[in-house]
Design a protein around this motif. Structure first.
Motif, PDB file in Angstrom:
ATOM      1  N   ALA A   1      -2.754  18.869   2.014  1.00 13.93           N
ATOM      2  CA  ALA A   1      -1.399  18.670   2.343  1.00 13.93           C
ATOM      3  C   ALA A   1      -1.073  16.982   2.415  1.00 13.93           C
ATOM      4  N   ALA A   2      -2.113  16.202   2.952  1.00 20.77           N
ATOM      5  CA  ALA A   2      -2.194  14.693   3.034  1.00 20.77           C
ATOM      6  C   ALA A   2      -1.950  14.135   1.824  1.00 20.77           C
ATOM      7  N   GLY A   3      -2.856  14.483   0.818  1.00 22.39           N
ATOM      8  CA  GLY A   3      -2.851  13.932  -0.527  1.00 22.39           C
ATOM      9  C   GLY A   3      -1.581  14.347  -1.189  1.00 22.39           C
ATOM     10  N   LEU A   4      -1.575  15.396  -1.294  1.00 21.82           N
ATOM     11  CA  LEU A   4      -0.353  15.922  -2.004  1.00 21.82           C
ATOM     12  C   LEU A   4       1.186  15.266  -1.651  1.00 21.82           C
ATOM     13  N   ALA A   5       1.157  15.254  -0.250  1.00 22.23           N
ATOM     14  CA  ALA A   5       2.585  14.654   0.362  1.00 22.23           C
ATOM     15  C   ALA A   5       2.381  13.295  -0.040  1.00 22.23           C
ATOM     16  N   ALA A   6       1.525  12.577  -0.248  1.00 24.08           N
ATOM     17  CA  ALA A   6       1.501  11.027  -0.581  1.00 24.08           C
ATOM     18  C   ALA A   6       1.769  11.005  -2.220  1.00 24.08           C
ATOM     19  N   ALA A   7       1.076  12.090  -3.017  1.00 21.42           N
ATOM     20  CA  ALA A   7       1.374  11.992  -4.441  1.00 21.42           C
ATOM     21  C   ALA A   7       2.812  12.361  -4.733  1.00 21.42           C
ATOM     22  N   LEU A   8       3.623  13.347  -3.814  1.00 22.81           N
ATOM     23  CA  LEU A   8       4.867  13.596  -4.286  1.00 22.81           C
ATOM     24  C   LEU A   8       5.793  12.343  -3.992  1.00 22.81           C
ATOM     25  N   GLN A   9       5.349  11.419  -3.105  1.00 20.91           N
ATOM     26  CA  GLN A   9       6.273  10.202  -2.525  1.00 20.91           C
ATOM     27  C   GLN A   9       5.929   9.103  -3.775  1.00 20.91           C
ATOM     28  N   LEU A  10       4.863   9.098  -4.255  1.00 19.22           N
ATOM     29  CA  LEU A  10       4.526   8.221  -5.099  1.00 19.22           C
ATOM     30  C   LEU A  10       5.039   8.757  -6.546  1.00 19.22           C
ATOM     31  N   SER A  11       4.980   9.953  -6.894  1.00 17.96           N
ATOM     32  CA  SER A  11       5.513  10.181  -8.110  1.00 17.96           C
ATOM     33  C   SER A  11       7.067  10.233  -8.210  1.00 17.96           C
TER      34      SER A  11
ATOM     35  N   ARG B   1       8.128   6.683  -9.460  1.00 16.95           N
ATOM     36  CA  ARG B   1       7.751   6.660 -10.957  1.00 16.95           C
ATOM     37  C   ARG B   1       6.574   5.972 -11.126  1.00 16.95           C
ATOM     38  N   ARG B   2       5.527   6.132  -9.958  1.00 17.50           N
ATOM     39  CA  ARG B   2       4.199   5.716 -10.268  1.00 17.50           C
ATOM     40  C   ARG B   2       3.264   6.838 -10.770  1.00 17.50           C
ATOM     41  N   SER B   3       2.358   6.538 -11.615  1.00 13.10           N
ATOM     42  CA  SER B   3       1.536   7.455 -12.387  1.00 13.10           C
ATOM     43  C   SER B   3       0.404   7.503 -11.389  1.00 13.10           C
ATOM     44  N   VAL B   4       0.072   9.193 -10.987  1.00 18.21           N
ATOM     45  CA  VAL B   4      -0.709   9.478  -9.846  1.00 18.21           C
ATOM     46  C   VAL B   4      -1.641  10.565 -10.429  1.00 18.21           C
ATOM     47  N   ILE B   5      -2.880  10.284 -10.261  1.00 11.95           N
ATOM     48  CA  ILE B   5      -3.885  11.605 -10.361  1.00 11.95           C
ATOM     49  C   ILE B   5      -4.501  11.888  -9.218  1.00 11.95           C
ATOM     50  N   VAL B   6      -4.582  13.049  -8.975  1.00 10.21           N
ATOM     51  CA  VAL B   6      -5.023  13.729  -7.468  1.00 10.21           C
ATOM     52  C   VAL B   6      -6.253  14.226  -8.117  1.00 10.21           C
ATOM     53  N   ILE B   7      -7.272  14.097  -7.405  1.00  7.70           N
ATOM     54  CA  ILE B   7      -8.762  14.744  -8.006  1.00  7.70           C
ATOM     55  C   ILE B   7      -9.105  15.550  -6.693  1.00  7.70           C
TER      56      ILE B   7
ATOM     57  N   ASN C   1       2.862  11.835   3.539  1.00  8.28           N
ATOM     58  CA  ASN C   1       4.240  11.264   3.025  1.00  8.28           C
ATOM     59  C   ASN C   1       4.460   9.906   3.400  1.00  8.28           C
ATOM     60  N   ARG C   2       4.009   9.295   4.784  1.00 11.75           N
ATOM     61  CA  ARG C   2       4.532   7.993   5.189  1.00 11.75           C
ATOM     62  C   ARG C   2       3.403   6.871   4.213  1.00 11.75           C
ATOM     63  N   VAL C   3       2.170   7.566   4.340  1.00  9.66           N
ATOM     64  CA  VAL C   3       1.122   6.594   3.659  1.00  9.66           C
ATOM     65  C   VAL C   3       1.330   6.434   2.184  1.00  9.66           C
ATOM     66  N   GLY C   4       1.961   7.508   1.634  1.00  8.72           N
ATOM     67  CA  GLY C   4       2.494   7.208   0.229  1.00  8.72           C
ATOM     68  C   GLY C   4       3.590   6.287  -0.052  1.00  8.72           C
ATOM     69  N   ALA C   5       4.439   6.402   0.787  1.00  5.36           N
ATOM     70  CA  ALA C   5       5.506   5.409   0.649  1.00  5.36           C
ATOM     71  C   ALA C   5       5.152   4.130   0.980  1.00  5.36           C
ATOM     72  N   MET C   6       3.931   3.804   1.757  1.00  4.66           N
ATOM     73  CA  MET C   6       3.623   2.531   2.034  1.00  4.66           C
ATOM     74  C   MET C   6       2.838   2.079   0.696  1.00  4.66           C
ATOM     75  N   ILE C   7       2.068   2.837   0.113  1.00  2.00           N
ATOM     76  CA  ILE C   7       1.448   2.549  -0.866  1.00  2.00           C
ATOM     77  C   ILE C   7       2.250   2.179  -2.276  1.00  2.00           C
ATOM     78  N   ALA C   8       3.435   2.941  -2.271  1.00  2.09           N
ATOM     79  CA  ALA C   8       4.365   2.564  -3.417  1.00  2.09           C
ATOM     80  C   ALA C   8       5.256   1.224  -2.835  1.00  2.09           C
TER      81      ALA C   8
END
Length: 548
Positions: free
Chosen positions: A43-53, A56-62, A322-329
């Motif tokens: 949940a946490a990783g995918l929510a962040a990836a959704l925000q980042l994607s 328009r950021r390139s994101v790879i989830v492992i 979700n919040r952390v993904g936004a902060m990374i963006a």
């Protein structure tokens, strides 16, 4: 905004974005480049990836496929998803992030380090290295279950730990809570609210005269001082009780255990970067400390979810991600603003791939030759031209060719290949997912082979291909048959180099074309690939359509 049309798998990819694959591309280790690598695909990783994607950021989830809630049949407390099986929720989430071009790869991260230019290298057991500008650690934690016979086997089923996650499902039933730590007393009042038939067993960690027990005793909770020997089940596998050392059996329909937790093993690959777990304030285990935006003590490395807070349910973990993904963006946007850079999401990856030795063989793809040999030439657009194998062949057949690619370095190689044969091929440095990237109705042939055009929710890349075809012109899309290329995330340590479901496929284009007025599908089939195309055989999916 990610896109271009090169496949990124080291064995099965892009043999005609510039031609079939050269022998030099077969190597045991494969390197990818992106803006953000997310380690952990729950949940946490995918929510962040959704925000980042969506930024328009390139994101790879492992993802190693080891979610904390894997044993649970259902998850609760997530508005809109209450009662949904965790695997079903994760599948929905992965489809959502892939719809924005984010890749979700099966793999286990083994090491992480910083590069000389300040980026990060993340290595996996399968030979993949991802170089990224930011790292998000969302690896979760491991519950350390007490060594009581039957607890591990029933964990997430008859043995539960959270009154909010699964308490309602055992309401009014016989609940026995095994106390192994003082923190175990904290949810006791909540379980007492759920049923009148509630028993506490002081297995260890709490003395029978502990003051915290007084209110529970006074409210009618039965408190037993003794060590639990086993959790008892019937022939159907349902919990029926717990056995206390000395021969006493307590009847139970559910057992509660508040287990310690550890994140250490899951964050060990990041220790070289300086990521080390610290004791959690509860005293029940450790965690990765972050600030209010999810940043760790290591610049550029963030963390989200249970790895930072073991008390988070799925809803909280997703919200945190979700919040952390936004902060990374925001951090990436600020860095790019300082350097006046605004690149296509995947441009860096393909520029990196084309910065070394030749990637593809330079030969045209067999499907292109088969479909167009003998066709009267006109204006052609080769989308995702790579190093120019297809574009040069078309020019040799008399076509007036424009080679389009997200990589400027790739287009330099196209020009060099064309010049070496005395040909002229026009170059268009553009992202196929951009707004109106190609001349509308300007080409008699639009072709793309093994495209790595990241998906978008509105299918813009597909529409761009179609819009570029002139009336009476042909659209030719050739993809790999990706079925044998898929790896189920979390399938026994399997690893991937790329995610085929994050990219536009010939079948996707065929569905859109078939429903569009003014188009006729002439060919849509799976076809055996020419044997000489690659040493790793993969069938082709061919779409040839005409704009009428």
């Amino acid at each position: 905004m990610s896109d271009h049309t090169h496949s990124v798998h080291p064995d099965h990819a892009g043999h005609a974005h510039g031609g079939t694959e050269s022998n030099g591309d077969h190597r045991p280790n494969f390197e990818r480049h992106c803006d953000v690598v997310v380690v952990g695909g729950s949940a946490a990783g995918l929510a962040a990836a959704l925000q980042l994607s969506r930024q328009r950021r390139s994101v790879i989830v492992i993802d190693a496929g080891e979610p904390r809630n894997a044993p649970a049949a259902h998850m609760h407390g997530y508005l809109g998803h209450d009662g949904r099986p965790p695997r079903e929720f994760t599948a929905i989430a992965r489809d959502e992030v892939r719809s924005y071009g984010c890749e979700v790869l099966a793999g286990r991260v083994t090491a992480a380090s910083r590069t000389d230019d300040g980026r990060f290298r993340v290595d996996t057991a399968g030979g993949l290295t991802v170089v990224a500008r930011r790292v998000l650690v969302a690896t979760g934690l491991v519950d350390e279950l007490p060594e009581i016979d039957g607890v591990a086997e029933q964990w997430g089923n008859g043995v539960i730990h959270c009154p909010f996650c699964h308490g309602y499902e055992v309401r009014d039933r016989r609940i026995v809570q095994i106390i192994t730590h003082p923190m175990g007393l904290h949810p006791a009042g909540l379980f007492r609210q759920l049923t009148e038939r509630f028993t506490l067993v002081l297995h260890e960690g709490v003395a029978s005269d502990d003051e915290a027990l007084s209110a529970l005793r006074d409210s009618g909770v039965l408190i037993v001082d003794g060590r639990v020997e086993r959790v008892v089940t019937d022939d159907a596998g349902s919990v029926t009780g717990v056995d206390i050392v000395g021969g006493r059996r307590l009847d139970a329909d559910a057992v509660v255990v508040t287990a310690p937790f550890r994140v250490g093993a899951r964050v060990e690959p990041f220790s070289a970067l300086g990521i080390t777990p610290v004791e959690h304030p509860s005293g029940l285990g450790d965690h990765v400390a972050v600030d209010d935006i999810g940043a760790t003590s290591v610049p550029g490395v963030f963390a989200a979810g249970n790895v930072t807070d073991p008390m988070q349910q799925v809803l909280h973990a997703a919200a945190h991600g979700n919040r952390v993904g936004a902060m990374i963006a925001a951090s990436l946007a600020a860095a790019d603003l300082e350097t006046h850079v605004r690149r296509s999401a995947n441009e860096r990856e393909w520029d990196e791939r084309y910065s070394g030795a030749q990637v593809w063989s330079g030969n045209p793809n067999g499907a292109l030759v088969a479909e167009l040999s003998g066709v009267a030439p006109g204006r052609a657009l080769d989308v995702g031209a790579g190093e120019g194998g297809d574009a040069v062949w078309l020019a040799e057949q008399g076509w007036q060719v424009t080679a389009s690619d997200v990589s400027e370095r790739g287009l330099v190689r196209v020009a060099e290949a064309a010049a070496g044969r005395g040909l002229v091929v026009a170059a268009s440095h553009v992202d196929a997912n951009a707004l109106d990237p190609f001349e509308s109705g300007g080409f008699d042939l639009v072709t793309t082979h093994y495209p790595a055009i990241p998906r978008t929710t509105d299918g813009r890349g597909i529409q761009n291909l179609m819009d570029a075809v002139a009336v009476g012109g042909t659209l030719l899309v050739v993809s790999h048959d990706v079925t044998p290329m898929r790896v189920v995330v979390g399938s026994g340590g399997a690893s991937q180099m790329f995610d085929p479901d994050a990219y536009v496929h010939a079948d996707d284009v065929a569905r859109v074309v078939a429903a569009a007025p003014g188009w006729t599908v002439e060919v849509h089939e799976r076809r055996e690939r020419p044997a000489a195309a690659t040493s790793h055989h993969v069938d082709d999916v061919i779409l040839r359509a005409r704009r009428t």
